[in-house]
Write a protein that holds these residues in place. Structure first.
Motif, short mmCIF file in Angstrom:
data_model
loop_
_atom_site.label_atom_id
_atom_site.label_comp_id
_atom_site.label_asym_id
_atom_site.label_seq_id
_atom_site.Cartn_x
_atom_site.Cartn_y
_atom_site.Cartn_z
N ARG A 85 0.87 -1.40 0.12
CA ARG A 85 0.05 -0.16 0.11
C ARG A 85 0.94 1.31 0.17
O ARG A 85 0.72 2.14 -0.69
N ASP A 86 1.86 1.26 0.92
CA ASP A 86 2.84 2.49 1.04
C ASP A 86 3.43 2.70 -0.40
O ASP A 86 3.80 3.67 -0.69
N ALA A 87 4.04 1.55 -0.98
CA ALA A 87 4.76 1.86 -2.40
C ALA A 87 4.03 2.11 -3.41
O ALA A 87 4.41 3.30 -4.17
N ILE A 88 2.63 1.83 -3.30
CA ILE A 88 1.88 2.22 -4.48
C ILE A 88 1.62 3.51 -4.10
O ILE A 88 1.44 4.55 -5.20
N THR A 89 1.11 3.94 -3.00
CA THR A 89 1.01 5.40 -2.65
C THR A 89 2.04 6.34 -3.11
O THR A 89 1.74 7.64 -3.64
N ARG A 90 3.07 5.95 -2.76
CA ARG A 90 4.38 6.70 -3.15
C ARG A 90 4.66 6.93 -4.58
O ARG A 90 4.97 7.91 -4.90
N ALA A 91 4.45 5.89 -5.21
CA ALA A 91 4.71 5.82 -6.51
C ALA A 91 3.64 6.68 -7.31
O ALA A 91 3.99 7.36 -8.52
N MET A 92 2.43 6.69 -6.88
CA MET A 92 1.30 7.40 -7.39
C MET A 92 1.24 8.84 -7.27
O MET A 92 0.64 9.79 -7.82
N GLN A 93 1.64 9.45 -6.20
CA GLN A 93 1.46 10.70 -5.51
C GLN A 93 1.99 11.87 -6.31
O GLN A 93 1.19 12.86 -6.14
N HIS A 94 2.93 11.73 -7.33
CA HIS A 94 3.34 12.63 -8.04
C HIS A 94 2.44 12.77 -9.27
O HIS A 94 2.57 13.95 -10.06
N LEU A 95 1.29 12.05 -9.49
CA LEU A 95 0.75 12.19 -10.60
C LEU A 95 -0.78 12.87 -10.32
O LEU A 95 -1.28 12.75 -9.42
N ALA A 115 -8.76 -0.74 0.88
CA ALA A 115 -9.41 0.35 1.47
C ALA A 115 -8.50 1.54 1.73
O ALA A 115 -9.00 2.78 1.49
N ALA A 116 -7.81 1.37 2.56
CA ALA A 116 -6.69 2.47 2.87
C ALA A 116 -6.24 2.89 1.64
O ALA A 116 -5.83 4.14 1.36
N LEU A 117 -5.76 2.05 0.63
CA LEU A 117 -5.05 2.54 -0.52
C LEU A 117 -6.04 3.51 -1.30
O LEU A 117 -5.50 4.78 -1.86
N ARG A 118 -7.29 3.04 -1.24
CA ARG A 118 -8.11 4.07 -2.09
C ARG A 118 -8.19 5.33 -1.41
O ARG A 118 -8.12 6.52 -2.12
N LEU A 119 -7.94 5.45 -0.32
CA LEU A 119 -7.94 6.86 0.20
C LEU A 119 -6.57 7.40 0.36
O LEU A 119 -6.60 8.64 0.07
N ASP A 120 -5.71 6.81 0.59
CA ASP A 120 -4.09 7.33 0.53
C ASP A 120 -3.85 7.69 -0.91
O ASP A 120 -3.10 8.88 -1.11
N ALA A 121 -3.91 7.07 -2.21
CA ALA A 121 -3.71 7.14 -3.10
C ALA A 121 -4.69 7.88 -4.29
O ALA A 121 -4.60 8.29 -5.31
N GLY A 122 -6.12 7.83 -3.79
CA GLY A 122 -7.15 8.25 -4.60
C GLY A 122 -7.28 7.19 -5.67
O GLY A 122 -7.83 7.82 -6.91
N LEU A 123 -7.38 6.04 -5.56
CA LEU A 123 -7.50 5.22 -6.56
C LEU A 123 -8.65 4.38 -6.03
O LEU A 123 -8.66 3.60 -4.96
N ALA A 124 -9.53 4.09 -7.34
CA ALA A 124 -10.46 3.01 -7.13
C ALA A 124 -9.84 1.53 -7.36
O ALA A 124 -8.83 1.63 -8.08
N VAL A 125 -10.16 0.65 -6.66
CA VAL A 125 -9.47 -0.72 -6.55
C VAL A 125 -10.29 -1.78 -6.88
O VAL A 125 -11.55 -1.75 -6.45
N TYR A 126 -10.08 -2.62 -8.15
CA TYR A 126 -10.87 -3.70 -8.48
C TYR A 126 -10.03 -4.92 -8.58
O TYR A 126 -8.82 -5.02 -8.83
N PHE A 127 -10.58 -6.04 -8.23
CA PHE A 127 -10.12 -7.25 -8.34
C PHE A 127 -10.63 -8.21 -9.43
O PHE A 127 -11.61 -8.45 -9.57
N CYS A 128 -9.47 -9.00 -10.06
CA CYS A 128 -9.65 -9.81 -10.85
C CYS A 128 -10.39 -11.25 -10.44
O CYS A 128 -10.47 -11.36 -9.41
#
Length: 204
Positions: A85-95, A115-128
């Motif tokens: 979660r932290d790594a994705i948030t860091r990678a996305m925050q500059h976009l 759920a926390a990632l959705r809040l931290d990175a502003g991303l909707a998350v979907y699972f295959c």
């Protein structure tokens, strides 16, 4: 998986994601190596732009540790849910937010904190759906390219952040036929310029 509820399944993903007409929708996965080492992979569906996530071992990790023990395995190996979660948030925050619309992942436990990632990175998350890698086809293709740099059966924890950045740069500056022989970096830069122009027009 107990953390994958009906409202986050790929069947609920907006139809706009499938046709790639709207940018900002990503696919993600981990590539795994020796001793449960891992590198995270994020690919933007429209441009094929790739971000690689550095997931270093955590303090207390020792070779041979049982990775099925979620209290001590994947988290200490570097790819527990909090670390991912932290790594994705860091990678996305500059976009800009226009390029952070959604992320599609398989049902791996590393995304249990979606759920926390959705809040931290502003991303909707979907699972295959289970055992359906074709639902992340762009990601699967990218993983194949990455194996040229990170062969199966090798220790992926040996690679530093700078190493991952160099590999991502190589992929993102490779012309792609599907992009009209533009590179993913060129395609993404066009979207970024468009987003900036729209922002100025809206706020000006």
């Amino acid at each position: 998986k107990h953390f994958v509820t009906p409202e986050v399944m790929i069947s609920e993903r907006p139809p706009e994601v499938a046709d790639r007409a709207v940018p900002g929708h990503w696919e993600g996965d981990l590539i795994l190596g020796l001793e449960s080492s891992a590198i995270g992979v994020l690919v933007e569906r429209t441009t094929r732009y790739t971000l690689l996530l550095h997931l270093p071992r955590m303090a207390g990790y020792r070779p041979g540790m049982r990775v099925t023990d979620t209290r001590n395995g994947p988290p200490l190996a570097g790819h527990g849910a909090a670390a991912v979660r932290d790594a994705i948030t860091r990678a996305m925050q500059h976009l800009p937010t226009t390029l952070r619309r959604s992320l599609t992942w398989d049902q791996g436990a590393e995304l249990a904190e979606h759920a926390a990632l959705r809040l931290d990175a502003g991303l909707a998350v979907y699972f295959c759906d289970p055992r359906s890698p074709w639902q992340r086809g762009t990601n699967e293709n990218t993983n194949g390219l990455l194996r040229q740099y990170f062969p199966k059966g090798t220790d992926l924890s040996a690679h530093r952040s700078a190493d991952l950045a160099a590999v991502a740069l190589a992929l993102n500056t490779r012309p792609r036929k599907i992009l009209g022989w533009r590179t993913p970096a060129e395609a993404l830069n066009e979207l970024l310029r468009s987003a900036e122009t729209t922002s100025v027009a809206t706020t000006g």
